[in-house]
Scaffold this motif. Structure first.
Motif, PDB file in Angstrom:
ATOM      1  N   TYR A   1       0.817  -1.201   0.000  1.00 45.37           N
ATOM      2  CA  TYR A   1       0.000   0.000   0.000  1.00 45.37           C
ATOM      3  C   TYR A   1       0.848   1.247   0.000  1.00 45.37           C
ATOM      4  O   TYR A   1       0.695   2.099   0.849  1.00 45.37           O
ATOM      5  N   SER A   2       1.710   1.328  -0.945  1.00 44.95           N
ATOM      6  CA  SER A   2       2.437   2.576  -1.124  1.00 44.95           C
ATOM      7  C   SER A   2       2.644   2.761  -2.619  1.00 44.95           C
ATOM      8  O   SER A   2       2.541   1.808  -3.388  1.00 44.95           O
ATOM      9  N   GLY A   3       2.906   3.974  -2.990  1.00 45.64           N
ATOM     10  CA  GLY A   3       3.190   4.223  -4.393  1.00 45.64           C
ATOM     11  C   GLY A   3       2.048   3.854  -5.301  1.00 45.64           C
ATOM     12  O   GLY A   3       0.911   4.223  -5.062  1.00 45.64           O
ATOM     13  N   SER A   4       2.321   3.095  -6.321  1.00 45.46           N
ATOM     14  CA  SER A   4       1.331   2.871  -7.362  1.00 45.46           C
ATOM     15  C   SER A   4       0.800   1.445  -7.378  1.00 45.46           C
ATOM     16  O   SER A   4       0.287   0.992  -8.387  1.00 45.46           O
ATOM     17  N   TYR A   5       0.883   0.725  -6.259  1.00 40.03           N
ATOM     18  CA  TYR A   5       0.324  -0.625  -6.264  1.00 40.03           C
ATOM     19  C   TYR A   5      -1.194  -0.540  -6.344  1.00 40.03           C
ATOM     20  O   TYR A   5      -1.826   0.118  -5.540  1.00 40.03           O
ATOM     21  N   GLU A   6      -1.756  -1.223  -7.313  1.00 36.01           N
ATOM     22  CA  GLU A   6      -3.184  -1.113  -7.493  1.00 36.01           C
ATOM     23  C   GLU A   6      -3.909  -2.177  -6.695  1.00 36.01           C
ATOM     24  O   GLU A   6      -3.339  -3.187  -6.293  1.00 36.01           O
ATOM     25  N   GLN A   7      -5.200  -1.915  -6.463  1.00 39.63           N
ATOM     26  CA  GLN A   7      -6.056  -2.874  -5.791  1.00 39.63           C
ATOM     27  C   GLN A   7      -6.832  -3.662  -6.841  1.00 39.63           C
ATOM     28  O   GLN A   7      -7.318  -3.089  -7.811  1.00 39.63           O
TER      29      GLN A   7
ATOM     30  N   PHE B   1     -10.120  -5.988  -7.423  1.00 35.73           N
ATOM     31  CA  PHE B   1     -11.421  -6.172  -6.798  1.00 35.73           C
ATOM     32  C   PHE B   1     -12.057  -7.494  -7.209  1.00 35.73           C
ATOM     33  O   PHE B   1     -11.874  -7.970  -8.342  1.00 35.73           O
TER      34      PHE B   1
END
Lengths: 118, 114
Positions: free
Chosen positions: B97-103, B105
């Motif tokens: 959960y930092s920078g550009s890590y995407e979630q 769904f």
């Protein structure tokens, strides 16, 4: 209070036309801004992620822009297709350190519902 | 590689009943989340987990409990369902959960409480 406002709420366009969706935000401390596409009955799928230093990012026919000074972003869709009909969600991430845990708090916009007609 | 899966897809509960929603991911992600999506509103975070055995409250945690006994699973429980919990629930996961890590769904669970 962190907020993400999107406009318009809904939009109808003809297949083949271009369109632009808007996102204004008041989120701090800013980490990144994301655009998601959510088809009806499905979960959101990421289109682009932009950090503070990026002002344009493309993913095929989707181009996102970011103006960190005015806290505005736009998503431009070129040569729309029927499959582009969906909700487009602007999401802004704030990086937070709380109690030893790093937590990127996401604030979601309410989405713009795009309908593409043949 | 199924990504993020959720069960069940649909459920109808009566007020006061309990249920558990299951989320599973096969991407070896550390972070997992539960959101709810209501009409005209953006997704709101209920609870999240930064790793196996850890959970934390999000924006709207009241009335929900969670557990993360295994890294790949994140359970959301409703002990006594209320009509206000009628919503679509989404699970998500991310590598960090930092920078550009995407979630990523899941497909969602549509819950109706009567």
């Amino acid at each position: 209070k962190n907020q993400v406002e999107q406009s318009p709420q809904s939009l109808i366009i003809l297949e083949g036309k271009n369109c632009t969706l808007q996102c204004n935000y008041t989120v701090s401390p800013f980490s990144n801004l994301r655009w998601y596409k959510q088809d009806t009955g499905r979960g959101p799928v990421s289109l682009t992620i932009m950090t503070f230093s990026e002002n344009t990012k493309s993913n095929g026919r989707y181009t996102a822009t970011l103006d960190a000074d005015t806290k505005q972003s736009s998503l431009h869709i070129t040569a729309s297709q029927l499959s582009d009909s969906a909700s487009y969600i602007c999401v802004v991430s704030a990086f937070i350190n709380a109690g030893g845990t790093s937590y990127g708090k996401l604030t979601f916009g309410q989405g713009t519902i795009l309908t593409v007609h043949p | 590689n199924a990504g993020v899966t959720q069960t069940p897809k649909f459920r109808v509960l009566k007020t006061g009943q309990s249920m558990t929603l299951l989320c599973a991911q096969d991407m070896n992600h550390e972070y997992m989340y539960w959101y709810r999506q209501d009409p005209g509103m953006g997704l709101r975070l209920i609870h999240y987990s930064v790793g196996e055995g850890t959970t934390a409250k999000g924006e709207v945690p009241d009335g929900y409990n969670v557990s993360r006994l295994k890294k790949q699973n994140f359970l959301l429980g409703l002990e006594s369902a209320a009509p206000s919990q009628t919503s679509v629930y989404f699970c998500a996961s991310s590598y960090s959960y930092s920078g550009s890590y995407e979630q990523y769904f899941g497909p969602g669970t549509r819950l109706t409480v009567t």
